[in-house]
Design a protein around this motif. Structure first.
Motif, mmCIF file in Angstrom:
data_model
loop_
_atom_site.group_PDB
_atom_site.id
_atom_site.type_symbol
_atom_site.label_atom_id
_atom_site.label_comp_id
_atom_site.label_asym_id
_atom_site.label_seq_id
_atom_site.Cartn_x
_atom_site.Cartn_y
_atom_site.Cartn_z
ATOM 1 N N ALA A 171 0.841 -1.199 0.000
ATOM 2 C CA ALA A 171 0.000 0.000 0.000
ATOM 3 C C ALA A 171 0.878 1.252 0.000
ATOM 4 O O ALA A 171 0.583 2.239 0.684
ATOM 5 N N ARG A 199 9.752 9.597 -2.662
ATOM 6 C CA ARG A 199 10.099 8.175 -2.848
ATOM 7 C C ARG A 199 10.588 7.910 -4.262
ATOM 8 O O ARG A 199 11.442 7.047 -4.478
ATOM 9 N N GLN A 234 1.724 5.432 11.648
ATOM 10 C CA GLN A 234 2.821 4.516 11.353
ATOM 11 C C GLN A 234 3.981 5.366 10.827
ATOM 12 O O GLN A 234 3.784 6.215 9.940
ATOM 13 N N THR A 292 2.634 8.351 4.672
ATOM 14 C CA THR A 292 2.043 9.611 4.233
ATOM 15 C C THR A 292 1.118 10.167 5.320
ATOM 16 O O THR A 292 0.895 11.378 5.368
ATOM 17 N N ASP A 300 -4.266 5.261 6.423
ATOM 18 C CA ASP A 300 -4.956 5.124 5.134
ATOM 19 C C ASP A 300 -6.426 4.741 5.350
ATOM 20 O O ASP A 300 -6.729 3.821 6.120
#
Ligand code: GLN
Length: 286
Positions: free
Chosen positions: A130, A137, A177, A181, A219
């Motif tokens: 994901a 990146r 986390q 993002t 997310d």
């Protein structure tokens, strides 16, 4: 003088080409479905007569995958079988299948090590986790074409009166986390809040449940899934339309692998494989 410089440049360029031909000989190709992992000759993986579409693999005949396996419904460990399961697992298995390769997962890795691990090379061919395609990146790795759209969510305990505004305060602990993002979103949009990056999403949500944290940013599809299946006392207090897209991370040194993965994804879209994986995990194509 100018002429000799040109000749030297030509020789350098020819050397570079020869180098890439050697590399190609060690790799797979889009038609390498018959390669065997028992072969001791690494060049046997290149079944195609053209070296132009050849890619390298960590292990012959195998697409070696690395992921953070705590992100249901995208990837998680099935406790009974000990195997990874999820939307991404089905996607990458189907990609490998289209490429005539076996799919093998490395042991679980922390999310923020995945992109560096692919950049470094030698351990895994791809990472599917994901992973949102971001400019930052993309400086380190290449991504496949996007395979799913996503957004963020703010999660808090049911009945909470927290909002984006109230959370933007130093007394508020907002968990995420690390390296995600969601982490970036907190830093940019809740600059006054105390951002707490952790490794494990379940631990983070448990912390919201017990009152250790005021909220989590994660997310949206993961928030929906986790709240429905394990954390019924938590609520999504805000959906954040970040317009993210997930991609498969691949080394910049292996551009033909990215091409082959893109070809497999394209085939999966046109032959209905992608639709059936989406239906399996999300109930309908999204
Ligand atoms: N999509 C988010 C990101 O790329 C989170 C991914 C994850 O935690 N597995 O940062």
């Amino acid at each position: 003088m100018k002429d000799s410089m040109n000749r030297r440049q030509f020789i350098l360029a020819a050397g570079a080409l020869a180098g890439s031909a050697v590399l190609a000989g060690c790799g797979g190709s889009s038609t390498s479905s018959s390669s065997t992992s028992t072969s001791t000759d690494s060049s046997s993986n290149a079944a195609s007569s053209s070296s132009d579409d050849s890619y390298t693999l960590v292990k012959n005949g195998t697409l070696t995958v690395v992921a953070e396996l705590g992100f249901a419904p995208f990837e998680y460990m099935n406790d009974k079988t000990g195997d990874p399961e999820g939307f991404d697992v089905d996607v990458i298995n189907a990609v490998a299948d289209k490429m005539g390769l076996q799919c093998e997962y490395l042991p679980n890795q922390k999310f923020d090590t995945l992109v560096p691990l692919i950049k470094q090379g030698g351990k895994a061919d791809v990472s599917i986790a994901a992973i949102t395609i971001t400019d930052e990146r993309e400086e380190s790795v290449d991504f496949s074409e996007p395979y799913l759209d996503s957004n963020q969510a703010i999660v808090a305990i049911k009945g909470s009166t927290e909002t984006e505004e109230t959370l933007n305060d130093a007394s508020k602990q907002v968990v995420c986390q690390g390296g995600t993002t969601g982490n970036d979103w907190i830093t940019e949009n809740l600059p006054n809040a105390t951002c707490v990056p952790v490794d494990d999403v379940t631990a983070a949500l448990t912390g919201v449940q017990t009152g250790l944290y005021n909220a989590m940013v994660v997310d949206l599809p993961v928030a929906k899934y986790m709240l429905t299946n394990s954390f019924s006392d938590l609520d999504i207090i805000e959906e954040i339309a970040t317009g993210e897209q997930y991609g498969i991370a691949i080394s910049k040194d292996n551009p033909n692998l990215t091409k082959a993965v893109n070809k497999a994804l394209e085939d999966m879209k046109s032959d209905g494989t992608m639709d059936s994986i989406e239906t399996k995990w999300f109930g309908s194509t999204i």
